[in-house]
Design an enzyme around this catalytic site. Structure first.
Site, mmCIF file in Angstrom:
data_model
loop_
_atom_site.group_PDB
_atom_site.id
_atom_site.type_symbol
_atom_site.label_atom_id
_atom_site.label_comp_id
_atom_site.label_asym_id
_atom_site.label_seq_id
_atom_site.Cartn_x
_atom_site.Cartn_y
_atom_site.Cartn_z
ATOM 1 N N MET A 39 0.846 -1.204 0.000
ATOM 2 C CA MET A 39 0.000 0.000 0.000
ATOM 3 C C MET A 39 0.877 1.248 0.000
ATOM 4 S SD MET A 39 -3.379 -0.954 2.155
ATOM 5 C CE MET A 39 -2.680 -0.872 3.781
ATOM 6 N N LEU A 42 6.712 3.073 1.364
ATOM 7 C CA LEU A 42 7.620 1.923 1.433
ATOM 8 C C LEU A 42 8.750 2.131 2.434
ATOM 9 C CD1 LEU A 42 7.909 1.016 -2.367
ATOM 10 C CD2 LEU A 42 6.255 0.193 -0.663
ATOM 11 N N HIS A 43 9.038 1.071 3.171
ATOM 12 C CA HIS A 43 10.160 1.064 4.107
ATOM 13 C C HIS A 43 10.974 -0.198 3.867
ATOM 14 C CE1 HIS A 43 7.680 -1.833 6.198
ATOM 15 N NE2 HIS A 43 6.717 -0.936 6.370
ATOM 16 N N HIS A 46 9.150 -3.580 3.282
ATOM 17 C CA HIS A 46 8.679 -3.808 1.913
ATOM 18 C C HIS A 46 9.865 -4.164 0.998
ATOM 19 C CE1 HIS A 46 5.624 -0.695 3.309
ATOM 20 N NE2 HIS A 46 4.851 -1.717 3.003
ATOM 21 N N LYS A 158 5.133 -10.225 9.073
ATOM 22 C CA LYS A 158 4.658 -9.234 10.045
ATOM 23 C C LYS A 158 3.130 -9.283 10.112
ATOM 24 C CE LYS A 158 4.135 -4.760 11.616
ATOM 25 N NZ LYS A 158 3.122 -4.138 10.780
ATOM 26 N N GLN A 162 -2.689 -12.437 7.672
ATOM 27 C CA GLN A 162 -2.899 -12.153 6.249
ATOM 28 C C GLN A 162 -2.183 -13.199 5.375
ATOM 29 O OE1 GLN A 162 -2.659 -8.069 4.476
ATOM 30 N NE2 GLN A 162 -0.612 -8.717 3.909
ATOM 31 N N SER A 195 4.378 1.242 7.941
ATOM 32 C CA SER A 195 4.106 2.565 7.365
ATOM 33 C C SER A 195 3.464 3.467 8.414
ATOM 34 C CB SER A 195 3.167 2.425 6.164
ATOM 35 O OG SER A 195 3.710 1.521 5.243
ATOM 36 N N ARG A 196 2.740 2.864 9.344
ATOM 37 C CA ARG A 196 2.034 3.661 10.354
ATOM 38 C C ARG A 196 2.972 4.219 11.421
ATOM 39 N NH1 ARG A 196 -1.623 -0.444 9.104
ATOM 40 N NH2 ARG A 196 -3.674 0.274 8.379
HETATM 41 P P1 AMP Z 1 1.463 -2.955 3.462
HETATM 42 O O1 AMP Z 1 1.992 -1.899 2.560
HETATM 43 O O2 AMP Z 1 1.421 -2.586 4.890
HETATM 44 O O3 AMP Z 1 0.160 -3.536 2.946
HETATM 45 O O4 AMP Z 1 2.502 -4.138 3.383
HETATM 46 C C1 AMP Z 1 2.865 -4.719 2.164
HETATM 47 C C2 AMP Z 1 3.637 -5.977 2.446
HETATM 48 O O5 AMP Z 1 4.786 -5.683 3.223
HETATM 49 C C3 AMP Z 1 2.813 -6.989 3.271
HETATM 50 O O6 AMP Z 1 3.026 -8.283 2.746
HETATM 51 C C4 AMP Z 1 3.367 -6.830 4.655
HETATM 52 O O7 AMP Z 1 3.253 -8.004 5.437
HETATM 53 C C5 AMP Z 1 4.835 -6.522 4.360
HETATM 54 N N1 AMP Z 1 5.473 -5.852 5.489
HETATM 55 C C6 AMP Z 1 5.019 -4.781 6.180
HETATM 56 N N2 AMP Z 1 5.867 -4.473 7.180
HETATM 57 C C7 AMP Z 1 6.891 -5.358 7.116
HETATM 58 C C8 AMP Z 1 8.083 -5.563 7.879
HETATM 59 N N3 AMP Z 1 8.399 -4.782 8.909
HETATM 60 N N4 AMP Z 1 8.905 -6.578 7.518
HETATM 61 C C9 AMP Z 1 8.594 -7.377 6.465
HETATM 62 N N5 AMP Z 1 7.492 -7.245 5.711
HETATM 63 C C10 AMP Z 1 6.640 -6.241 6.029
#
Ligand code: AMP
Length: 288
Positions: A39, A42-43, A46, A158, A162, A195-196
């Site tokens: 979403m 990005l960090h 991701h 994480k 899901q 991201s939060r």
């Molecule tokens: P999001 O943008 O939050 O929907 O996350 C996209 C993908 O990144 C999802 O598959 C999350 O599980 C993964 N993700 C989010 N945070 C982390 C993290 N700290 N380490 C590894 N994967 C992550």
């Protein structure tokens, strides 16, 4: 199709993307198509999933779509961080092949009314507290799968519930897609990247780093022989409260097969938590 100076190609339209995928699928000796849905904002978490995809070798495709139907809290959706140019720069740096950024209207057209539900696996954890959330997730994920037609898709551990729900959906619906889980990337303090996190105040950011400390405490207690779920959970709740983490949504220890709780904890079970700091909801988990 918008071509930047680097090799990353950015595509917005579903129809354009589908045409591209058709071409990739028709190539002789084609490489696997690897999808990493996100979403945005990005960090390194991701990016670690993308690096994992790059290592497999193939066409790496990242998507950025803030999926409105998985937000049960309208304010969470309204405040969700957007850092598009920064995201593009990061994906460029990693030499991602394609970035898919569809528009909401192109994904959820007028009169959209179909959803995909994975039933039992959403009874606990986030599913119990975020009504409709996982139906929103599975629905967007299957739509992305149908548009991108990946051979492999990568999701983070994480968001363990899901990941497990998506694996179930793929099995139940006979999709020929390999789902790979990527490990949780953390800050030095232990705080899981999210991201939060950007939305936390300084004080709450500091408090948030105690979440992982608490999870590790539970793991150590389990490894030293304590295996009664209720005691492990109560100890963790006590620890969180002593660290000012009092707005706890859930603390659960579940098995990975059914995401169900048992009185006695077994190796491989997962301690998972969700809590709020101010208005920001954070989740984390650790395998015991
Ligand atoms: P999001 O943008 O939050 O929907 O996350 C996209 C993908 O990144 C999802 O598959 C999350 O599980 C993964 N993700 C989010 N945070 C982390 C993290 N700290 N380490 C590894 N994967 C992550």
């Amino acid at each position: 199709m918008l071509k930047r100076k680097s090799s990353l190609k950015i595509i917005n339209k579903v129809s354009t993307f589908k045409n591209l995928i058709k071409k990739l699928h028709n190539k002789k000796n084609r490489k696997p198509i690897i999808l990493i849905p996100t979403m945005g904002a990005l960090h390194q978490g991701h990016l670690s999933l993308i690096e994992k995809g790059k290592k497999i070798g193939g066409y790496t495709i990242a998507s950025i779509f803030i999926n409105p139907i998985q937000f049960n809290d309208k304010n969470d959706l309204k405040n969700y961080p957007i850092t598009l140019q920064d995201d593009i720069d990061k994906l460029n740096g990693l030499k991602v092949d394609y970035l898919f950024i569809p528009k909401i209207e192109d994904i959820f057209g007028k009169n959209f009314q179909t959803t995909v539900t994975v039933n039992d696996l959403q009874k606990n954890l986030c599913g119990m507290h975020r009504p409709g959330h996982f139906n929103g997730v599975t629905t967007i994920v299957i739509k992305l799968f149908n548009i991108v037609k990946p051979d492999i898709a990568i999701f983070g551990k994480k968001d363990l519930q899901q990941l497990i729900i998506i694996k179930r959906m793929v099995k139940d619906l006979n999709l020929d897609i390999k789902i790979i889980g990527g490990k949780t990337i953390r800050e030095r303090s232990g705080l899981a990247l999210s991201s939060r996190n950007k939305l936390l105040t300084k004080t709450n950011y500091h408090k948030a780093s105690k979440i992982y400390l608490g999870l590790k405490m539970t793991k150590n207690q389990f490894l030293s022989g304590k295996n009664k779920s209720i005691n492990l959970k109560n100890n963790l709740i006590k620890f969180f409260k002593s660290e000012g983490l009092s707005n706890i949504e859930y603390v659960q220890i579940v098995n990975q097969e059914k995401l169900e709780e048992n009185a006695i904890v077994k190796k491989g079970d997962v301690i998972a938590v969700a809590l709020k700091l101010g208005k920001i909801r954070l989740i984390d988990n650790l395998k015991l």
